[in-house]
Design an enzyme around this catalytic site. Structure first.
Site: not given
Length: 460
Positions: A276, A319, A321, A358, A362, A389-390, A419
């Protein structure tokens, strides 16, 4: 006027946060070395990564395109291996995994964490040593557990009482004695620079420490001669930029280590504090130095063990990311540029939430630059959006781009190595982009671009 300034006023559906209004950088062409890959720079106006001009990459491979700086990735593996010498570093494959990345991890001497049968299959397909693999997951199937037992996976992190029973049965069936760890919910939730100690019983991962479930898990494992309990595991969050939360987690895990020793006469030799570790995504973000993380965690574990009267356990970290995040850049072709008078300019690219969800999931922030040329034009407040289409299909919510940006230009988004490809999808039937590794002036495809035939395959 709206392409040069952003007057105050109401906006549809959101207001820019007062604590972090977007400010135009002094130079729209600079590449912050803490955010962009270690080998990236500008040459003749264009961004180069790994010695390869992004214009050449796009000419050969098209857009959108994931680009991975191999030397950056490998150098961060070496940084972690050196910093945590005497312990174990397992790359968290969920961040980004493919066969070539598995080879890099294997060659750099790291272990590998997998969370599914598919990720395990990727690792085994390149001959990754199974004893250096750890299998995670809150809902491992019997088939996944059986394959892990059969292939001799180094560690299985158990996550439920039912899984303990199934794993014992499968171990007995195959005449194996797998090493297992208990995933412990320690009641620490880490959020960047602060942590909040809360009751985390209401979640899908792990065994609650406070409710006694973790201690009961140890009893059940130790009652099964088919399983070898070797340690405890915890994971307190993501994008963590200090080690305070890890200290609380380690102290709480120590209480369980002491309880297991007193109740069963067993001293567990391993402690896995998860991963993390954060990375910088935008200017002003901070991330801890790898050596500082390692020194701090070693000191924490040593002090905790000493105060508990236990030998210092072997430390493992995970680890993901922190190794792959900054090695990755996504290249897009600019399409429609739409001025919304008095608000901002919407810059549409040929990808979006199918290759980077992401931001939509997030509220993730990113740094982006005009990549195919330099510009001396004034900055315009922009929103980099996709073609789906969002209305929430955004790549970068607020950023400054040069006012002379034009259709056909290339935009590069930094920090997309983690990610993004892992969470990629086929919304609106967009094929997933290729992944290209660059090193020493050469590029090669490590994950090919999907085609329409791939999208239709399997449909009747």
């Amino acid at each position: 006027m709206s392409r040069f300034a952003h007057p105050a006023g109401d906006r549809h559906a959101e207001v820019l946060p007062e604590e972090r209004p977007p400010h135009a950088p002094a130079d729209l062409n600079t590449l912050d070395p803490t955010i962009w890959p270690r080998t990236s720079h500008r040459a003749d106006g264009s961004i180069t990564i790994g010695g390869v001009d992004v214009r050449d990459l796009v000419a050969e491979h098209g857009t959108p395109l994931y680009v991975v700086d191999e030397e950056d990735f490998r150098s961060r593996c070496r940084d972690y291996a050196t910093a945590f010498a005497g312990g174990d570093v397992h790359y968290a494959g969920k961040a980004f995994l493919c066969r070539e990345v598995a080879r890099w991890i294997m060659q750099e001497g790291l272990g590998l964490d997998v969370c599914s049968g598919g990720e395990l299959a990727v690792a085994l397909s390149v001959g990754f040593p199974p004893e250096r693999i750890t299998l995670h997951g809150n809902n491992k199937s019997s088939a996944e557990l059986e394959r892990a037992v059969e292939t001799g996976v180094g560690h299985i992190v158990v996550d439920s009482f039912e899984e303990i029973a199934r794993l014992g049965f499968l171990a007995d069936k195959h005449g194996r004695r797998p090493q297992v760890m208990i995933r412990v919910t320690v009641g620490v939730e880490a959020h960047t620079h602060e942590f909040i100690a809360t009751a985390h019983d209401d979640q899908k991962f792990g065994f609650s420490l406070s409710a006694g479930a973790a201690a009961e898990a140890a009893r059940r494992i130790l009652a099964l001669p088919q399983l070898e309990l070797v340690g405890l595991h915890s994971h307190i969050g993501s994008q963590i930029t200090d080690t305070a939360g890890f200290e609380v987690a380690a102290r709480r895990l120590a209480t369980l280590l002491v309880q297991i020793k007193e109740e069963h006469g067993v001293v567990l030799p391993e402690l896995d504090l998860g991963g993390g570790y954060g990375i910088p995504y935008v200017e002003g973000d901070t991330a801890p130095d790898v050596k500082e993380i390692a020194d701090s965690l070693r000191e924490i574990v040593a002090k905790v063990a000493e105060s508990a009267g236990l030998p210092v356990p072997r430390l493992t970290v995970e680890p993901g990311r922190a190794i792959t995040g900054l090695a990755g850049v996504t290249l897009y072709g600019v399409g429609t540029i739409k001025d919304v008078e008095g608000l901002r300019t919407y810059v549409s690219v040929d990808g979006g939430m199918s290759d980077n969800i992401r931001t939509a999931l997030y509220g993730a922030e990113y740094t982006a630059r005009l990549a195919s040329r330099e510009s001396a034009a004034a900055p315009m407040l922009s929103r980099l959006v996709g073609k789906h289409c969002e209305s929430g299909d955004m790549v970068v919510r607020d950023l400054w781009l040069p006012a002379d940006l034009a259709t056909g230009d290339l935009v590069a988004v930094a920090g997309t190595g983690a990610y993004c490809r892992s969470l990629a999808n086929n919304y609106n039937y967009l094929p997933k982009p290729a992944v290209v590794a660059v090193k020493d002036g050469a590029s090669r495809v490590i994950v090919r671009r999907e085609t329409e035939d791939d999208l239709l395959r399997g449909q009747l």
